[in-house]
Design a protein around this motif. Structure first.
Motif, short mmCIF file in Angstrom:
data_model
loop_
_atom_site.label_atom_id
_atom_site.label_comp_id
_atom_site.label_asym_id
_atom_site.label_seq_id
_atom_site.Cartn_x
_atom_site.Cartn_y
_atom_site.Cartn_z
N LYS A 106 0.79 -1.24 0.00
CA LYS A 106 0.00 0.00 0.00
C LYS A 106 0.82 1.28 0.00
CE LYS A 106 -4.17 -1.83 0.23
NZ LYS A 106 -5.14 -1.69 -0.87
N THR A 107 2.00 1.29 0.61
CA THR A 107 2.74 2.54 0.74
C THR A 107 4.12 2.43 0.10
OG1 THR A 107 3.79 1.99 2.87
CG2 THR A 107 1.59 2.98 2.94
N PHE A 108 4.71 3.58 -0.13
CA PHE A 108 6.04 3.68 -0.73
C PHE A 108 7.05 2.90 0.11
CE2 PHE A 108 9.18 7.16 -2.42
CZ PHE A 108 9.95 6.16 -3.01
N GLN A 109 7.04 3.13 1.43
CA GLN A 109 8.02 2.48 2.29
C GLN A 109 7.83 0.97 2.31
OE1 GLN A 109 7.87 3.27 6.51
NE2 GLN A 109 10.05 2.86 6.77
N GLN A 110 6.58 0.52 2.28
CA GLN A 110 6.33 -0.92 2.32
C GLN A 110 6.91 -1.60 1.08
OE1 GLN A 110 2.20 -2.15 2.29
NE2 GLN A 110 2.65 -4.04 3.41
N ARG A 111 6.66 -1.00 -0.09
CA ARG A 111 7.21 -1.58 -1.31
C ARG A 111 8.74 -1.49 -1.33
NH1 ARG A 111 5.73 -0.88 -7.72
NH2 ARG A 111 7.74 -1.62 -8.47
N GLN A 116 14.09 -4.08 -0.97
CA GLN A 116 15.42 -4.10 -0.37
C GLN A 116 15.72 -5.42 0.33
OE1 GLN A 116 17.82 -1.48 -0.78
NE2 GLN A 116 16.23 -1.24 -2.32
N ALA A 117 14.68 -6.12 0.75
CA ALA A 117 14.88 -7.43 1.36
C ALA A 117 15.02 -8.51 0.29
CB ALA A 117 13.70 -7.77 2.28
N VAL A 118 14.20 -8.42 -0.75
CA VAL A 118 14.14 -9.48 -1.77
C VAL A 118 15.37 -9.55 -2.66
CG1 VAL A 118 12.98 -10.15 -3.90
CG2 VAL A 118 11.64 -9.72 -1.86
N ASP A 130 16.23 -16.93 3.49
CA ASP A 130 16.94 -16.14 4.51
C ASP A 130 16.16 -14.90 4.96
OD1 ASP A 130 18.92 -17.99 4.35
OD2 ASP A 130 20.32 -16.75 3.21
N VAL A 131 15.31 -14.36 4.08
CA VAL A 131 14.56 -13.14 4.45
C VAL A 131 13.07 -13.41 4.61
CG1 VAL A 131 16.19 -11.50 3.47
CG2 VAL A 131 14.40 -12.46 2.01
N LEU A 132 12.69 -14.68 4.66
CA LEU A 132 11.27 -15.02 4.79
C LEU A 132 10.61 -14.34 5.99
CD1 LEU A 132 8.86 -16.61 3.72
CD2 LEU A 132 9.68 -18.61 5.00
N PRO A 133 11.24 -14.33 7.19
CA PRO A 133 10.59 -13.65 8.32
C PRO A 133 10.33 -12.17 8.05
CG PRO A 133 12.44 -14.98 9.07
CD PRO A 133 12.51 -14.94 7.58
N LYS A 134 11.29 -11.50 7.43
CA LYS A 134 11.13 -10.07 7.17
C LYS A 134 10.06 -9.81 6.12
CE LYS A 134 13.73 -5.81 6.54
NZ LYS A 134 15.07 -5.20 6.43
N LEU A 135 10.02 -10.63 5.06
CA LEU A 135 9.01 -10.44 4.02
C LEU A 135 7.61 -10.62 4.60
CD1 LEU A 135 10.48 -12.26 0.88
CD2 LEU A 135 10.74 -9.90 1.61
N LEU A 136 7.45 -11.65 5.43
CA LEU A 136 6.15 -11.88 6.06
C LEU A 136 5.77 -10.71 6.97
CD1 LEU A 136 6.58 -15.65 6.95
CD2 LEU A 136 4.98 -14.72 5.27
#
Length: 214
Positions: A106-111, A116-118, A130-136
């Protein structure tokens, strides 16, 4: 069913099947240099130190039973994660969240945070484990709070994501990724512009901070 075990006068449980592993277990197992190292594996599965296991007195436990409690991970077939069904509802913290069928950033920061994680993770490992927790956490935080995404308050939600069962979480993370890659693939320039804007804002913020402290 998890295997109970007494370690240093503390009762713990050792997961005994793939369906008992959480996201945190899954990520840490993936990070092990040698999955056949029983001490490192026990440390990951129980949240203890490998030193505690190495120094365990043989008179205090049944060696064969303890080895049997971890050998399943070497003997059982690894689940075909790519073929796991997508759940409609996912437990997250103290709630059960209905998973929308679109990416719903929904927001600029969220995208931006999602990107940046992916990208570094895919470039390094070829997947998102490795980044599954952060993406969720990035995706589910607004669904949990009912408010706009707040990337400055992500740690509690990463902790919640780490507690989800891995077999439930992985297909959700994969779904997010496929939707996301489909969204940005035709627009590589848009990604570069987004990064440039964020960097410019950060530089301005740092500049103001330096001036105010001078």
């Amino acid at each position: 069913m998890a295997t109970p075990f007494a370690l240093a006068d503390k009762q713990i449980e050792i997961p005994s099947a793939w369906h008992e592993l959480t996201v945190e277990h899954f990520v840490k197992i993936r990070g092990l240099q040698d999955i056949t190292d029983a001490f490192s594996l026990l440390s990951v599965l129980t949240g203890t130190s490998d030193k505690q296991w190495k120094e365990l007195d043989l008179d205090e436990f049944n060696y064969s039973q303890l080895m049997a409690a971890v050998e399943w991970i070497w003997k059982e077939p690894t689940p075909k994660f790519a073929e796991l069904p997508m759940p409609d509802v996912l437990p997250f913290g103290d709630k059960f969240l209905v998973i929308p069928k679109d990416l719903n950033l929904k927001t600029f920061q969220q995208r931006y945070d999602f990107e940046q994680a992916v990208f570094p993770c895919i470039e390094k490992t070829g997947d998102i484990v490795d980044v599954l927790p952060k993406l969720l956490a990035i995706y589910l935080q607004p669904l949990y709070t009912g408010e706009k995404y707040n990337g400055d308050d992500l740690d509690p939600f990463i902790a919640m994501a780490n507690g989800i069962k891995a077999l439930d979480a992985y297909p959700v993370g994969s779904f997010f990724l496929k939707q996301f890659l489909g969204l940005i693939k035709p627009k590589p320039q848009a990604l570069k512009e987004s990064v440039a804007v964020i960097q410019m804002k950060n530089e301005r913020r740092e500049s103001k901070s330096l001036k105010s402290s001078a």
